[in-house]
Design a protein around this motif. Structure first.
Motif, PDB file in Angstrom:
ATOM      1  N   TYR A 286      49.396 -80.847  19.712  1.00  0.00           N
ATOM      2  CA  TYR A 286      50.561 -80.257  19.065  1.00  0.00           C
ATOM      3  C   TYR A 286      50.351 -80.237  17.559  1.00  0.00           C
ATOM      4  O   TYR A 286      49.606 -81.039  17.015  1.00  0.00           O
ATOM      5  N   PHE A 287      51.031 -79.335  16.889  1.00  0.00           N
ATOM      6  CA  PHE A 287      51.104 -79.344  15.439  1.00  0.00           C
ATOM      7  C   PHE A 287      52.507 -78.913  15.065  1.00  0.00           C
ATOM      8  O   PHE A 287      53.292 -78.494  15.902  1.00  0.00           O
ATOM      9  N   VAL A 288      52.838 -79.045  13.811  1.00  0.00           N
ATOM     10  CA  VAL A 288      54.155 -78.644  13.320  1.00  0.00           C
ATOM     11  C   VAL A 288      54.005 -77.265  12.692  1.00  0.00           C
ATOM     12  O   VAL A 288      53.160 -77.051  11.815  1.00  0.00           O
ATOM     13  N   ASP A 289      54.828 -76.316  13.149  1.00  0.00           N
ATOM     14  CA  ASP A 289      54.730 -74.952  12.619  1.00  0.00           C
ATOM     15  C   ASP A 289      55.415 -74.849  11.260  1.00  0.00           C
ATOM     16  O   ASP A 289      55.922 -75.828  10.712  1.00  0.00           O
ATOM     17  N   ASP A 290      55.419 -73.646  10.691  1.00  0.00           N
ATOM     18  CA  ASP A 290      55.992 -73.422   9.363  1.00  0.00           C
ATOM     19  C   ASP A 290      57.489 -73.718   9.295  1.00  0.00           C
ATOM     20  O   ASP A 290      58.029 -73.908   8.207  1.00  0.00           O
ATOM     21  N   ASN A 291      58.138 -73.744  10.438  1.00  0.00           N
ATOM     22  CA  ASN A 291      59.575 -74.028  10.490  1.00  0.00           C
ATOM     23  C   ASN A 291      59.861 -75.488  10.839  1.00  0.00           C
ATOM     24  O   ASN A 291      61.005 -75.842  11.119  1.00  0.00           O
ATOM     25  N   GLY A 292      58.805 -76.317  10.874  1.00  0.00           N
ATOM     26  CA  GLY A 292      58.986 -77.736  11.160  1.00  0.00           C
ATOM     27  C   GLY A 292      59.155 -78.073  12.633  1.00  0.00           C
ATOM     28  O   GLY A 292      59.586 -79.161  12.976  1.00  0.00           O
ATOM     29  N   ARG A 293      58.796 -77.132  13.513  1.00  0.00           N
ATOM     30  CA  ARG A 293      58.945 -77.360  14.956  1.00  0.00           C
ATOM     31  C   ARG A 293      57.605 -77.749  15.564  1.00  0.00           C
ATOM     32  O   ARG A 293      56.558 -77.242  15.164  1.00  0.00           O
ATOM     33  N   ARG A 294      57.642 -78.636  16.544  1.00  0.00           N
ATOM     34  CA  ARG A 294      56.452 -79.104  17.239  1.00  0.00           C
ATOM     35  C   ARG A 294      56.038 -78.054  18.270  1.00  0.00           C
ATOM     36  O   ARG A 294      56.816 -77.708  19.155  1.00  0.00           O
ATOM     37  N   VAL A 295      54.807 -77.547  18.134  1.00  0.00           N
ATOM     38  CA  VAL A 295      54.319 -76.519  19.062  1.00  0.00           C
ATOM     39  C   VAL A 295      52.905 -76.865  19.524  1.00  0.00           C
ATOM     40  O   VAL A 295      52.155 -77.536  18.817  1.00  0.00           O
ATOM     41  N   LEU A 296      52.563 -76.392  20.701  1.00  0.00           N
ATOM     42  CA  LEU A 296      51.203 -76.552  21.201  1.00  0.00           C
ATOM     43  C   LEU A 296      50.277 -75.619  20.428  1.00  0.00           C
ATOM     44  O   LEU A 296      50.644 -74.476  20.118  1.00  0.00           O
ATOM     45  N   ILE A 297      49.097 -76.106  20.106  1.00  0.00           N
ATOM     46  CA  ILE A 297      48.112 -75.292  19.398  1.00  0.00           C
ATOM     47  C   ILE A 297      47.870 -74.012  20.197  1.00  0.00           C
ATOM     48  O   ILE A 297      47.654 -74.046  21.405  1.00  0.00           O
ATOM     49  N   GLY A 298      47.932 -72.873  19.518  1.00  0.00           N
ATOM     50  CA  GLY A 298      47.672 -71.580  20.146  1.00  0.00           C
ATOM     51  C   GLY A 298      48.894 -70.904  20.737  1.00  0.00           C
ATOM     52  O   GLY A 298      48.819 -69.753  21.144  1.00  0.00           O
ATOM     53  N   LEU A 299      50.028 -71.623  20.815  1.00  0.00           N
ATOM     54  CA  LEU A 299      51.245 -71.049  21.372  1.00  0.00           C
ATOM     55  C   LEU A 299      52.315 -70.954  20.290  1.00  0.00           C
ATOM     56  O   LEU A 299      52.296 -71.706  19.324  1.00  0.00           O
ATOM     57  N   THR A 300      53.240 -70.044  20.491  1.00  0.00           N
ATOM     58  CA  THR A 300      54.404 -69.968  19.617  1.00  0.00           C
ATOM     59  C   THR A 300      55.394 -71.044  20.046  1.00  0.00           C
ATOM     60  O   THR A 300      55.236 -71.673  21.108  1.00  0.00           O
ATOM     61  N   PHE A 301      56.443 -71.227  19.252  1.00  0.00           N
ATOM     62  CA  PHE A 301      57.486 -72.179  19.617  1.00  0.00           C
ATOM     63  C   PHE A 301      58.108 -71.791  20.958  1.00  0.00           C
ATOM     64  O   PHE A 301      58.314 -72.640  21.838  1.00  0.00           O
ATOM     65  N   GLU A 302      58.379 -70.508  21.134  1.00  0.00           N
ATOM     66  CA  GLU A 302      58.999 -70.030  22.367  1.00  0.00           C
ATOM     67  C   GLU A 302      58.075 -70.253  23.573  1.00  0.00           C
ATOM     68  O   GLU A 302      58.522 -70.645  24.647  1.00  0.00           O
ATOM     69  N   GLU A 303      56.765 -69.984  23.380  1.00  0.00           N
ATOM     70  CA  GLU A 303      55.812 -70.203  24.466  1.00  0.00           C
ATOM     71  C   GLU A 303      55.681 -71.692  24.792  1.00  0.00           C
ATOM     72  O   GLU A 303      55.554 -72.063  25.953  1.00  0.00           O
ATOM     73  N   THR A 304      55.698 -72.539  23.764  1.00  0.00           N
ATOM     74  CA  THR A 304      55.640 -73.984  23.984  1.00  0.00           C
ATOM     75  C   THR A 304      56.843 -74.433  24.804  1.00  0.00           C
ATOM     76  O   THR A 304      56.708 -75.201  25.767  1.00  0.00           O
ATOM     77  N   PHE A 305      58.021 -73.952  24.442  1.00  0.00           N
ATOM     78  CA  PHE A 305      59.248 -74.290  25.173  1.00  0.00           C
ATOM     79  C   PHE A 305      59.127 -73.850  26.632  1.00  0.00           C
ATOM     80  O   PHE A 305      59.424 -74.613  27.560  1.00  0.00           O
ATOM     81  N   GLU A 306      58.657 -72.611  26.842  1.00  0.00           N
ATOM     82  CA  GLU A 306      58.507 -72.089  28.199  1.00  0.00           C
ATOM     83  C   GLU A 306      57.470 -72.899  28.984  1.00  0.00           C
ATOM     84  O   GLU A 306      57.699 -73.255  30.147  1.00  0.00           O
ATOM     85  N   PHE A 307      56.330 -73.203  28.356  1.00  0.00           N
ATOM     86  CA  PHE A 307      55.292 -73.979  29.019  1.00  0.00           C
ATOM     87  C   PHE A 307      55.819 -75.345  29.450  1.00  0.00           C
ATOM     88  O   PHE A 307      55.607 -75.776  30.590  1.00  0.00           O
ATOM     89  N   GLU A 308      56.493 -76.031  28.542  1.00  0.00           N
ATOM     90  CA  GLU A 308      57.008 -77.364  28.868  1.00  0.00           C
ATOM     91  C   GLU A 308      58.048 -77.304  29.973  1.00  0.00           C
ATOM     92  O   GLU A 308      58.102 -78.177  30.842  1.00  0.00           O
TER      93      GLU A 308
END
Length: 95
Positions: free
Chosen positions: A12-34
């Motif tokens: 995981y990394f923190v995106d430009d908006n301060g949200r935790r996301v999986l590398i290579g995925l958007t925040f929305e894709e990370t949410f869907e994946f989880e």
């Protein structure tokens, strides 16, 4: 995925908006994946995981999970290779 007490690579990394996301995925894709990753799996009598072929939704969810996982895993593999290359460039005994 990563235990803070171990040395396993973070996925995981923190995106430009301060949200935790999986590398290579958007925040929305990370949410869907989880969300897909936490769905209960179907098991046979021996404990093997099954996808309910009789339920198109389950098959579609499995395919989507795999699609997102592959996207993440390919980006993570690239990130790890770049990280290793960067580290080896800084090792004096390799120069």
């Amino acid at each position: 995925m990563t235990d803070l007490s171990s040395n396993s690579p973070r996925r995981y990394f923190v995106d430009d908006n301060g949200r935790r996301v999986l590398i290579g995925l958007t925040f929305e894709e990370t949410f869907e994946f989880e969300k897909l990753d936490h769905l209960p799996a179907l098991h046979d009598s021996d404990g093997h995981v099954l996808w309910d072929a009789g339920r198109p939704a389950a098959a579609g969810q499995a395919e989507r999970w795999l699609e997102l996982y592959r996207k993440h895993d390919q980006a993570w593999t690239r990130w790890m290779a770049e990280t290793r290359a960067g580290r080896s460039d800084n090792l004096p005994f390799l120069n």
